[in-house]
Design an enzyme around this catalytic site. Structure first.
Site, PDB file in Angstrom:
ATOM      1  N   SER A   1     -60.065  13.336  34.151  1.00  0.00           N
ATOM      2  CA  SER A   1     -60.329  13.311  35.596  1.00  0.00           C
ATOM      3  C   SER A   1     -61.255  14.447  36.000  1.00  0.00           C
ATOM      4  O   SER A   1     -62.410  14.462  35.620  1.00  0.00           O
ATOM      5  CB  SER A   1     -59.056  13.308  36.443  1.00  0.00           C
ATOM      6  OG  SER A   1     -59.410  12.977  37.778  1.00  0.00           O
TER       7      SER A   1
ATOM      8  N   CYS B   1     -54.801  13.133  34.083  1.00  0.00           N
ATOM      9  CA  CYS B   1     -53.876  12.141  33.530  1.00  0.00           C
ATOM     10  C   CYS B   1     -53.453  12.560  32.124  1.00  0.00           C
ATOM     11  O   CYS B   1     -52.880  11.772  31.372  1.00  0.00           O
ATOM     12  CB  CYS B   1     -54.520  10.757  33.508  1.00  0.00           C
ATOM     13  SG  CYS B   1     -55.996  10.650  32.477  1.00  0.00           S
TER      14      CYS B   1
ATOM     15  N   HIS C   1     -64.260  25.621  45.225  1.00  0.00           N
ATOM     16  CA  HIS C   1     -65.111  25.753  46.405  1.00  0.00           C
ATOM     17  C   HIS C   1     -64.744  27.065  47.077  1.00  0.00           C
ATOM     18  O   HIS C   1     -63.559  27.329  47.317  1.00  0.00           O
ATOM     19  CB  HIS C   1     -64.922  24.590  47.378  1.00  0.00           C
ATOM     20  CG  HIS C   1     -66.017  24.500  48.396  1.00  0.00           C
ATOM     21  ND1 HIS C   1     -67.264  23.993  48.103  1.00  0.00           N
ATOM     22  CD2 HIS C   1     -66.062  24.885  49.689  1.00  0.00           C
ATOM     23  CE1 HIS C   1     -68.027  24.048  49.181  1.00  0.00           C
ATOM     24  NE2 HIS C   1     -67.322  24.594  50.162  1.00  0.00           N
TER      25      HIS C   1
END
Length: 219
Positions: free
Chosen positions: A61, A81, A66
């Site tokens: 994934s 996952c 940020h």
């Protein structure tokens, strides 16, 4: 329930240092190694006059950074996952980032949802755990009706986002309504029900050999 992975978000508060791009490019590989995930690609961007964002695409994934230097915040999220829980990133980042406090939110990515209890307050949030949404529609008089399967209460009826009745305690709920009026009169052959849209009170009447039911409902 269908589960596809785990997700964690970390918000580091009180960060005074403006870390360079190289810091994030290095630390993502530490996290990937600890979490046993494979980095496929990395994309980043430096903003002017300040701020930085980075996204790492994984076989399992993604994770991302940020920054908000003007607010002293570094935000990180990690969805995987894979077999290792993404919370392994927390220990690494707490050591690497100089901060005052970290806000941790961790949750499964699955078919279970959370439904807001309308009686929550800003300081105390309550939710119903929803396994499945069975039916939703708007009635003829404009009421929004939802029938959901809840983890704790079984099948439940909501009208305009407010729980009306649930399978777990419906029998107690309906029989209380029925008994409170039924025992006031010795002549119980004929009954008028005003409301009672879920049908529980009507069932109680029939179970107690009522001959005639006059049922009034909005729609």
């Amino acid at each position: 329930m269908i589960k596809v992975g785990e997700h964690i978000t970390l918000d580091f508060l009180g960060v005074k240092k403006n870390y360079p791009k190289s810091f994030y490019e290095k630390i993502i590989y530490k996290i990937a190694k600890a979490a046993k995930v494979e980095i496929l690609n990395v994309s980043s961007h430096e903003f002017q006059p300040q701020g930085f964002t980075l996204v790492a695409l994984l076989s399992e994934s993604h994770f991302s950074f940020h920054t908000f230097p003007e607010r002293g915040v570094i935000s990180f999220d990690f969805f995987t996952c894979g077999k290792v829980h993404p919370k392994v990133a927390l220990k690494i980042l707490k050591k690497e980032i100089d901060h005052k406090r970290v806000v941790v939110k961790s949750f499964d990515r699955n078919s279970v949802s959370l439904y807001d209890d309308i009686y929550s307050t800003p300081g105390q949030k309550k939710y119903y755990v929803v396994n499945n949404v069975l039916e939703t529609f708007t009635s003829k008089v404009g009421q929004f009706v939802e029938i959901m399967n809840l983890e704790e209460f079984g099948n439940a009826l909501f009208i305009d986002h407010e729980l009306q009745v649930a399978e777990k305690d419906e029998k107690i709920y309906s029989s209380t309504f029925f008994r409170s009026s039924y025992e006031l009169s010795k002549k119980n052959n004929n009954v008028a029900i005003i409301g009672g849209g879920d049908g529980g009170v009507a069932r109680e009447c029939l179970d107690n050999n009522t001959n005639y039911i006059d049922w009034y409902e909005l729609d």
